[in-house]
Motif scaffolding. Structure first.
Motif, mmCIF file in Angstrom:
data_model
loop_
_atom_site.group_PDB
_atom_site.id
_atom_site.type_symbol
_atom_site.label_atom_id
_atom_site.label_comp_id
_atom_site.label_asym_id
_atom_site.label_seq_id
_atom_site.Cartn_x
_atom_site.Cartn_y
_atom_site.Cartn_z
ATOM 1 N N TRP A 124 -1.836 -3.967 -5.205
ATOM 2 C CA TRP A 124 -0.755 -3.794 -4.236
ATOM 3 C C TRP A 124 -0.161 -2.392 -4.328
ATOM 4 O O TRP A 124 0.276 -1.832 -3.331
ATOM 5 C CB TRP A 124 0.361 -4.803 -4.489
ATOM 6 N N TYR A 125 -0.120 -1.858 -5.546
ATOM 7 C CA TYR A 125 0.556 -0.586 -5.797
ATOM 8 C C TYR A 125 -0.431 0.541 -6.102
ATOM 9 O O TYR A 125 -0.109 1.467 -6.840
ATOM 10 C CB TYR A 125 1.556 -0.749 -6.947
ATOM 11 N N ASN A 126 -1.604 0.441 -5.530
ATOM 12 C CA ASN A 126 -2.594 1.499 -5.687
ATOM 13 C C ASN A 126 -2.015 2.795 -5.108
ATOM 14 O O ASN A 126 -1.644 2.853 -3.928
ATOM 15 C CB ASN A 126 -3.881 1.114 -4.960
ATOM 16 N N GLY A 127 -1.954 3.835 -5.922
ATOM 17 C CA GLY A 127 -1.318 5.073 -5.498
ATOM 18 C C GLY A 127 -2.240 6.088 -4.869
ATOM 19 O O GLY A 127 -1.816 7.219 -4.587
ATOM 20 N N ALA A 128 -3.496 5.713 -4.611
ATOM 21 C CA ALA A 128 -4.479 6.681 -4.120
ATOM 22 C C ALA A 128 -4.079 7.281 -2.774
ATOM 23 O O ALA A 128 -4.180 8.493 -2.567
ATOM 24 C CB ALA A 128 -5.858 6.028 -4.024
ATOM 25 N N ALA A 129 -3.649 6.442 -1.848
ATOM 26 C CA ALA A 129 -3.330 6.942 -0.508
ATOM 27 C C ALA A 129 -2.153 7.908 -0.536
ATOM 28 O O ALA A 129 -2.179 8.958 0.118
ATOM 29 C CB ALA A 129 -3.038 5.764 0.427
ATOM 30 N N LEU A 130 -1.106 7.562 -1.291
ATOM 31 C CA LEU A 130 0.041 8.461 -1.392
ATOM 32 C C LEU A 130 -0.335 9.763 -2.084
ATOM 33 O O LEU A 130 0.083 10.851 -1.663
ATOM 34 C CB LEU A 130 1.171 7.776 -2.168
#
Length: 428
Positions: A124-130
């Motif tokens: 849910w908190y995958n930071g790849a896109a940000l």
């Protein structure tokens, strides 16, 4: 820094030793990096102890476990959590576009879950896109939950789950430059329990130039020492623990079961506060004052992007999207958010206020947690979430872009399109 023959892998050195991470989209992900020793045995219920070094190169290509927990009370809203659980969970995940000398802004995420569930390692908190879109370094730590992180026994250190968060942030300060991040440019972001934890951390140390506060439950306040100690005694009794030393020898599952013991459930109900069984405790040392008392102080310390959802309470049993539920949600989440923004603006801080109104289902509306897939751009991870059932993909993808651009502008020190307080920006 060195790239291995496999171009999807990246190796680097931090203070503890060498690490190998793996490409995740357009960035690199380093998983399950220990920031503290496993809090087991004599270390259970005690403040975190910094993790030591290791020999050779640590494989950071695979996600690690999350803290022991019962199924989330919002599983029927957000979906289930199936990750491996372990007390050896004091790890964090880092996403970076490159491990170079660029000194990018750093975002540290503190997850929600009522201090009972969740984990920084969740998809849910995958930071790849940000990280890719904003050219940021994103860090998502785990911290101890429920009795293992928030049990209050007078005479012992309280709020060790909060101290876990603090230890993770200190790790970031000491190590993030190796990942291409700037240790002097950290934005702290959290939602629900994580957002409320930000206020507690700020009351302990003013070190964050910017904070993003999503649906902080400041209107519920913290447990008093007396009430928390009373509940802790019942939990220990239900677990069959003779004393704290004995409690350190019991399987962690014993404490998860004890949370559901009839006498514990009844005692919590009699408190009538609508709070989680475990949460921050005003112990006089780790946390000196209640939520309402620390708010005027912490709100003046940092620029803030803060907000809440239109139908916060619709995620919880016994509530809906009607006026009565709105009133409760505004007392717990809305009014304290507006107050935080007002205090910050009065102190000359930049304060941006929002409300998330997108309501794809009639049942849940714009409920608690519904903004998370849009902030992180993790619609795929939330594809089975009932709160997003039948929502049109094209609209959701557009909303992801809108929100991420504004969050990133704020993290990078710019001026997001979100209205400056007292104006309210709504996302629909």
């Amino acid at each position: 820094m060195s790239t291995t023959p496999d171009t999807d892998l990246l190796s680097l050195h931090i203070q503890q030793g060498a690490l190998t991470g793996r490409r995740d989209g357009g960035v690199y992900r380093f998983s399950a990096i220990p920031f503290a020793q496993a809090p087991v045995g004599d270390l259970r219920f005690k403040p975190p102890v910094p993790a030591g070094s290791w020999q050779g190169t640590r494989d950071a290509t695979r996600p690690g476990p999350i803290a022991p927990q019962l199924p989330s009370r919002l599983a029927n809203v957000m979906g289930d959590i199936h990750n491996e659980q372990s007390e050896d969970c004091l790890h964090l995940t880092v996403w970076t576009p490159a491990a170079d000398a660029k000194r990018r802004p750093v975002l540290v995420w503190l997850h929600g879950g009522a201090w009972q569930s969740g984990g920084g390692a969740l998809d849910w908190y995958n930071g790849a896109a940000l990280a890719e879109k904003g050219d940021l370094v994103v860090v998502t730590p785990n911290y101890r939950l429920a009795a293992l992180g928030w049990l209050h026994v007078p005479g012992e250190t309280a709020n060790v789950g909060l101290l876990d968060q603090e230890a993770a942030i200190q790790w970031v300060v000491e190590n993030i430059e190796a990942f291409g991040g700037d240790p002097e440019n950290i934005t702290l972001m959290g939602q629900s329990a994580g957002a409320t934890s930000i206020a507690c951390l700020m009351a302990r140390q003013a070190r964050y130039p910017r904070v993003i506060v999503q649906s902080a439950s400041m209107g519920r306040g913290f447990w008093s020492s007396a009430d928390a100690a009373s509940l802790a005694g019942l939990v220990l009794e239900a677990a069959g623990a003779k004393d704290l030393d004995h409690a350190r020898t019991l399987p962690y599952s014993t404490f998860l079961k004890a949370q559901q013991a009839p006498q514990v459930v009844q005692a919590l109900k009699e408190k009538g506060a609508g709070r989680a069984l475990f949460s921050p405790v005003v112990d006089g040392e780790v946390i000196a004052s209640d939520a309402a008392d620390i708010l005027p102080e912490v709100a003046t310390q940092a620029d803030v992007l803060i907000g809440y959802t239109q139908d916060e309470m619709a995620a919880f049993p016994g509530f809906d999207t009607g006026p009565a539920s709105h009133a409760v949600g505004d007392r717990i989440f809305g009014a304290p958010s507006r107050q935080w923004a007002e205090y910050a603006a009065r102190a000359g801080r930049k304060a941006y206020l929002y409300r998330f109104d997108y309501a794809p289902t009639e049942c849940f509306g714009a409920c608690h947690c519904i903004e998370l897939p849009f902030v992180f751009g993790t619609l795929c991870a939330f594809q089975d979430a009932p709160m997003l059932h039948a929502a049109p993909a094209s609209h959701m993808e557009g909303l992801v872009d809108t929100m991420q651009r504004q969050w990133i502008d704020f993290i990078r020190g710019g001026a997001p399109e979100t209205s400056v307080f007292p104006h309210l920006t709504t996302f629909k």
